[in-house]
Structures are given as structure tokens and as C-alpha cells.
Design a protein around this motif. Structure first.
Motif, PDB file in Angstrom:
ATOM      1  N   VAL A  91       0.841  -1.196   0.000  1.00  0.00           N
ATOM      2  CA  VAL A  91       0.000   0.000   0.000  1.00  0.00           C
ATOM      3  C   VAL A  91       0.876   1.246   0.000  1.00  0.00           C
ATOM      4  N   ALA A  92       1.900   1.254   0.845  1.00  0.00           N
ATOM      5  CA  ALA A  92       2.801   2.406   0.930  1.00  0.00           C
ATOM      6  C   ALA A  92       3.549   2.625  -0.381  1.00  0.00           C
ATOM      7  N   ALA A  93       3.960   1.538  -1.024  1.00  0.00           N
ATOM      8  CA  ALA A  93       4.688   1.652  -2.292  1.00  0.00           C
ATOM      9  C   ALA A  93       3.813   2.268  -3.382  1.00  0.00           C
ATOM     10  N   LEU A  94       2.559   1.841  -3.454  1.00  0.00           N
ATOM     11  CA  LEU A  94       1.659   2.380  -4.470  1.00  0.00           C
ATOM     12  C   LEU A  94       1.301   3.842  -4.162  1.00  0.00           C
ATOM     13  N   ARG A  95       1.133   4.145  -2.885  1.00  0.00           N
ATOM     14  CA  ARG A  95       0.888   5.541  -2.508  1.00  0.00           C
ATOM     15  C   ARG A  95       2.066   6.417  -2.925  1.00  0.00           C
ATOM     16  N   GLY A  96       3.272   5.915  -2.705  1.00  0.00           N
ATOM     17  CA  GLY A  96       4.463   6.670  -3.068  1.00  0.00           C
ATOM     18  C   GLY A  96       4.550   6.895  -4.570  1.00  0.00           C
ATOM     19  N   PHE A  97       4.193   5.874  -5.341  1.00  0.00           N
ATOM     20  CA  PHE A  97       4.231   6.001  -6.798  1.00  0.00           C
ATOM     21  C   PHE A  97       3.233   7.058  -7.261  1.00  0.00           C
ATOM     22  N   ARG A  98       2.036   7.042  -6.695  1.00  0.00           N
ATOM     23  CA  ARG A  98       1.021   8.026  -7.069  1.00  0.00           C
ATOM     24  C   ARG A  98       1.417   9.430  -6.609  1.00  0.00           C
ATOM     25  N   ALA A  99       2.072   9.529  -5.464  1.00  0.00           N
ATOM     26  CA  ALA A  99       2.516  10.842  -4.970  1.00  0.00           C
ATOM     27  C   ALA A  99       3.532  11.464  -5.927  1.00  0.00           C
ATOM     28  N   GLY A 100       4.252  10.611  -6.651  1.00  0.00           N
ATOM     29  CA  GLY A 100       5.215  11.097  -7.628  1.00  0.00           C
ATOM     30  C   GLY A 100       4.604  11.384  -8.984  1.00  0.00           C
ATOM     31  N   GLY A 101       3.278  11.294  -9.082  1.00  0.00           N
ATOM     32  CA  GLY A 101       2.594  11.613 -10.325  1.00  0.00           C
ATOM     33  C   GLY A 101       2.204  10.418 -11.160  1.00  0.00           C
ATOM     34  N   GLY A 102       2.523   9.196 -10.703  1.00  0.00           N
ATOM     35  CA  GLY A 102       2.198   7.994 -11.463  1.00  0.00           C
ATOM     36  C   GLY A 102       0.747   7.561 -11.295  1.00  0.00           C
ATOM     37  N   LYS A 103       0.269   6.779 -12.246  1.00  0.00           N
ATOM     38  CA  LYS A 103      -1.083   6.237 -12.193  1.00  0.00           C
ATOM     39  C   LYS A 103      -1.016   4.734 -11.927  1.00  0.00           C
ATOM     40  N   VAL A 104      -1.932   4.240 -11.124  1.00  0.00           N
ATOM     41  CA  VAL A 104      -1.961   2.821 -10.770  1.00  0.00           C
ATOM     42  C   VAL A 104      -3.245   2.190 -11.302  1.00  0.00           C
ATOM     43  N   VAL A 105      -3.080   1.290 -12.262  1.00  0.00           N
ATOM     44  CA  VAL A 105      -4.185   0.476 -12.763  1.00  0.00           C
ATOM     45  C   VAL A 105      -4.085  -0.885 -12.091  1.00  0.00           C
ATOM     46  N   LEU A 106      -5.078  -1.255 -11.311  1.00  0.00           N
ATOM     47  CA  LEU A 106      -5.104  -2.581 -10.715  1.00  0.00           C
ATOM     48  C   LEU A 106      -5.613  -3.543 -11.778  1.00  0.00           C
ATOM     49  N   LEU A 107      -4.717  -4.382 -12.266  1.00  0.00           N
ATOM     50  CA  LEU A 107      -5.021  -5.307 -13.363  1.00  0.00           C
ATOM     51  C   LEU A 107      -5.110  -6.708 -12.786  1.00  0.00           C
ATOM     52  N   THR A 108      -6.307  -7.236 -12.724  1.00  0.00           N
ATOM     53  CA  THR A 108      -6.532  -8.478 -11.991  1.00  0.00           C
ATOM     54  C   THR A 108      -7.251  -9.526 -12.818  1.00  0.00           C
ATOM     55  N   ASN A 109      -6.930 -10.780 -12.553  1.00  0.00           N
ATOM     56  CA  ASN A 109      -7.637 -11.891 -13.183  1.00  0.00           C
ATOM     57  C   ASN A 109      -8.877 -12.298 -12.400  1.00  0.00           C
ATOM     58  N   ALA A 110      -9.368 -11.417 -11.553  1.00  0.00           N
ATOM     59  CA  ALA A 110     -10.633 -11.677 -10.855  1.00  0.00           C
ATOM     60  C   ALA A 110     -11.740 -11.843 -11.885  1.00  0.00           C
ATOM     61  N   PRO A 111     -12.543 -12.911 -11.786  1.00  0.00           N
ATOM     62  CA  PRO A 111     -13.578 -13.166 -12.788  1.00  0.00           C
ATOM     63  C   PRO A 111     -14.875 -12.414 -12.528  1.00  0.00           C
ATOM     64  N   ARG A 112     -14.763 -11.169 -12.070  1.00  0.00           N
ATOM     65  CA  ARG A 112     -15.940 -10.393 -11.677  1.00  0.00           C
ATOM     66  C   ARG A 112     -15.867  -8.985 -12.253  1.00  0.00           C
ATOM     67  N   PRO A 113     -16.997  -8.284 -12.322  1.00  0.00           N
ATOM     68  CA  PRO A 113     -16.984  -6.879 -12.746  1.00  0.00           C
ATOM     69  C   PRO A 113     -16.132  -6.041 -11.796  1.00  0.00           C
ATOM     70  N   ARG A 114     -15.608  -4.942 -12.305  1.00  0.00           N
ATOM     71  CA  ARG A 114     -14.694  -4.146 -11.477  1.00  0.00           C
ATOM     72  C   ARG A 114     -15.384  -3.582 -10.235  1.00  0.00           C
ATOM     73  N   HIS A 115     -16.689  -3.282 -10.324  1.00  0.00           N
ATOM     74  CA  HIS A 115     -17.386  -2.766  -9.137  1.00  0.00           C
ATOM     75  C   HIS A 115     -17.318  -3.783  -8.003  1.00  0.00           C
ATOM     76  N   ASP A 116     -17.492  -5.064  -8.316  1.00  0.00           N
ATOM     77  CA  ASP A 116     -17.423  -6.099  -7.285  1.00  0.00           C
ATOM     78  C   ASP A 116     -16.035  -6.156  -6.653  1.00  0.00           C
ATOM     79  N   VAL A 117     -15.004  -5.946  -7.477  1.00  0.00           N
ATOM     80  CA  VAL A 117     -13.637  -5.953  -6.951  1.00  0.00           C
ATOM     81  C   VAL A 117     -13.423  -4.747  -6.044  1.00  0.00           C
TER      82      VAL A 117
END
Length: 290
Positions: free
Chosen positions: A37-63
Motif C-alpha cells: 500500500v505504501a509503495a503504491l501511494r508513493g508512486f502516485r505521490a510522484g505523479g504515477g497512475k496505478v491500474v489494478l489489473l486483476t484476473n478476478a472473474p468479476r466486474p470491477r465494481h465487485d472488486v
């Protein structure tokens, strides 16, 4: 040779966006990993975007609901792309017909809710196997049971020439300290028996197209050379990144912890042996996302 790094911050300046896996990287199926969590927060604080790319077999709202429920803070990611949404689009477009036999858990029935990308959205009916034009699999009904339990059904389906739509190419995931089977294990068994399986999650192209679309929706035009794929699945996350010509960060302390002898960091020799055995390479490796 794969470079072993100490933290995401060591290489963050080289990238504008992450395609980050969930299970095994950001959480263990029960709770989030604080360092991730801290690593992703740090990446976003530096201006980066985080796309959570998952093989979850469900709609993104459920995730999203699932992540909220286990305490993953919303300020460590920007948007979600799921193999479920990629597979749902193909299903409604008739990839396995419109009378389908469903294999999965009760909680995955949201898979059949109309998808907004199609207007009007065609009807898909769940029917017994004997009446089906194809199979839709989001995972085994019992994720702890051996996939071989489906041999009887699959023999009949193969004889009828039915295709199997696999909404999650993962073979296994670790829920806490417990390893469970995923839809990919059933799809692989069906292929071994001579049937045809269709895949829509990592490492297959459709879900990466969806991830790029989600990233573009954020208002950023990011070239592939500035995207880093993060994941613990060598046959899904890392192989998929190679196929898309995207740099990758292999989190070795997930499902490959034993093979890479990862405690805090992977053993360099074990890591190289494992990558050679799998005939895959990653740009970077790290014991856990931090």
C-alpha cells in the motif's frame, strides 16, 4: 539478467503507470500488505497512475467492494481492469453462444449482469449442460476440490464440441496460507482432454487492451515504454508483460516463493533457474512489493 531491486521507489522515475496485480502483490485474499500500500501511494505521490489489473472473474465494481471490505485504501490506486469484464464482453458478444452452462461460485453470478459497453446488451441464459451452446467458467464451485472432479462433465462437453470461456486464467492463488484452485486449472484440464478453452485475462491480449482503455480514461496518454507490469504470476503477469512488450517487476514472494527461495529477497541463483525453467524473463524482481 533480471535485476533484483530493494523497493519500487528505486525504479519509479522510469515509469508513468503501473499495471499492478492484486492477489499476492497488494493483498493475500484476506488483508492488504501495508508495505505494498505504501509503495503504491508513493508512486502516485510522484505523479504515477496505478491500474489494478486483476484476473478476478468479476466486474470491477465487485472488486472495488471486495477491496474496501478487506481494508485496501482507495488512495493507493486509480482504476481497476478485470479479466471478468473482458470475458463478459466476449460472452455477451456470443463467444460461446447465448445458452451457457455456468461453472462457478454463487458470488460470481454478477458476471451475467448486463454490460454497459453493449446497448442493447444481448441476453445470455444459464442452462443445464445438456442444453448448452458453451460453458462459462469463473472458477470451480468448490475451490478446494481437485479439478479432476470435472472430467465427466468435460468429456460430455468435448463430445458436443462446446467451447469453454475462462474468466480467470490463474491456476492457483494463495488465500492467506491456503492455496486454492482457479478457473485456469479447469480450462487447462479441458484442453488436455481435447476441448477448446477461450481465455480473457492475463497473459492474453484482451485484458491489456482493457487496461490501456481504463488508463486513457484517466486523461493520460502513456506509451507502453512508460508502463510497468507488477505481479507474482510467472505464467500470467510476467508472460503477459513480455507479450505486450511492457517492462515487468516479478514479485517472487508470492506463489513462486519456494521456487525462488524468497525470504526477504529472492535467491539470485534460484531466481535465474526458475526463470530459465519457465522460459520467461522479467525486467526486475523483488521479494515483495514495497
Amino acid at each position: 539478467m533480471t535485476r533484483i531491486i530493494e523497493s519500487l521507489a528505486d525504479i519509479a522515475a522510469n515509469y508513468d503507470a503501473l499495471f499492478c496485480d492484486l492477489w499476492g502483490c497488494l493483498h493475500n485474499g484476506i488483508a492488504p500488505f501495508p508495505e505494498a500500500v505504501a509503495a503504491l501511494r508513493g508512486f502516485r505521490a510522484g505523479g504515477g497512475k496505478v491500474v489494478l489489473l486483476t484476473n478476478a472473474p468479476r466486474p470491477r465494481h465487485d472488486v472495488e467492494v471486495q477491496l474496501d471490505g478487506m481494508g485496501v485504501p482507495r488512495d493507493c490506486w486509480d482504476v481497476i481492469a478485470t479479466s471478468g469484464d473482458s470475458a463478459r464482453l466476449a460472452m455477451f458478444q456470443g463467444a460461446v453462444g447465448h445458452d451457457v452452462h455456468f461453472i462457478g461460485e454463487e458470488r460470481d453470478l454478477t458476471f451475467f449482469e448486463p454490460i454497459h459497453l453493449l446497448d442493447p446488451c444481448p441476453e445470455v441464459r444459464r442452462v443445464p449442460l445438456t442444453e448448452a451452446t458453451g460453458i462459462v467458467c469463473t472458477g470451480p464451485q468448490d475451490p478446494h476440490a481437485d479439478p479432476s472432479a470435472y472430467r465427466g462433465e468435460f468429456l460430455y462437453a468435448k463430445t458436443k464440441g462446446l467451447k469453454l470461456l475462462c474468466a480467470n486464467p490463474d491456476i492457483v492463488v494463495d488465500r492467506g496460507h491456503e492455496r486454492i484452485w482457479c478457473a485456469g486449472a479447469l480450462a487447462a484440464l479441458y484442453e488436455e482432454m481435447g476441448g477448446e478453452s477461450l481465455y480473457f485475462g492475463k497473459p492474453h491480449p484482451p485484458v491489456y487492451d482493457l487496461a490501456r482503455r481504463r488508463l486513457a480514461d484517466l486523461g493520460d496518454s502513456v506509451p507502453d515504454s512508460r508502463i510497468l507490469a507488477v505481479g507474482d504470476g510467472i505464467a500470467t503477469d510476467i508472460k503477459g508483460a513480455l507479450g505486450e512488450d511492457i517492462d515487468s517487476l516479478f514479485v517472487t514472494g508470492g506463489i513462486a516463493a519456494t521456487e525462488t527461495r524468497t525470504v526477504t529477497d529472492p535467491d539470485p541463483d534460484a531466481l535465474e533457474r526458475y526463470l530459465a525453467q519457465e522460459m520467461v524473463t522479467s525486467t526486475y524482481a523483488i521479494g515483495k512489493l514495497r
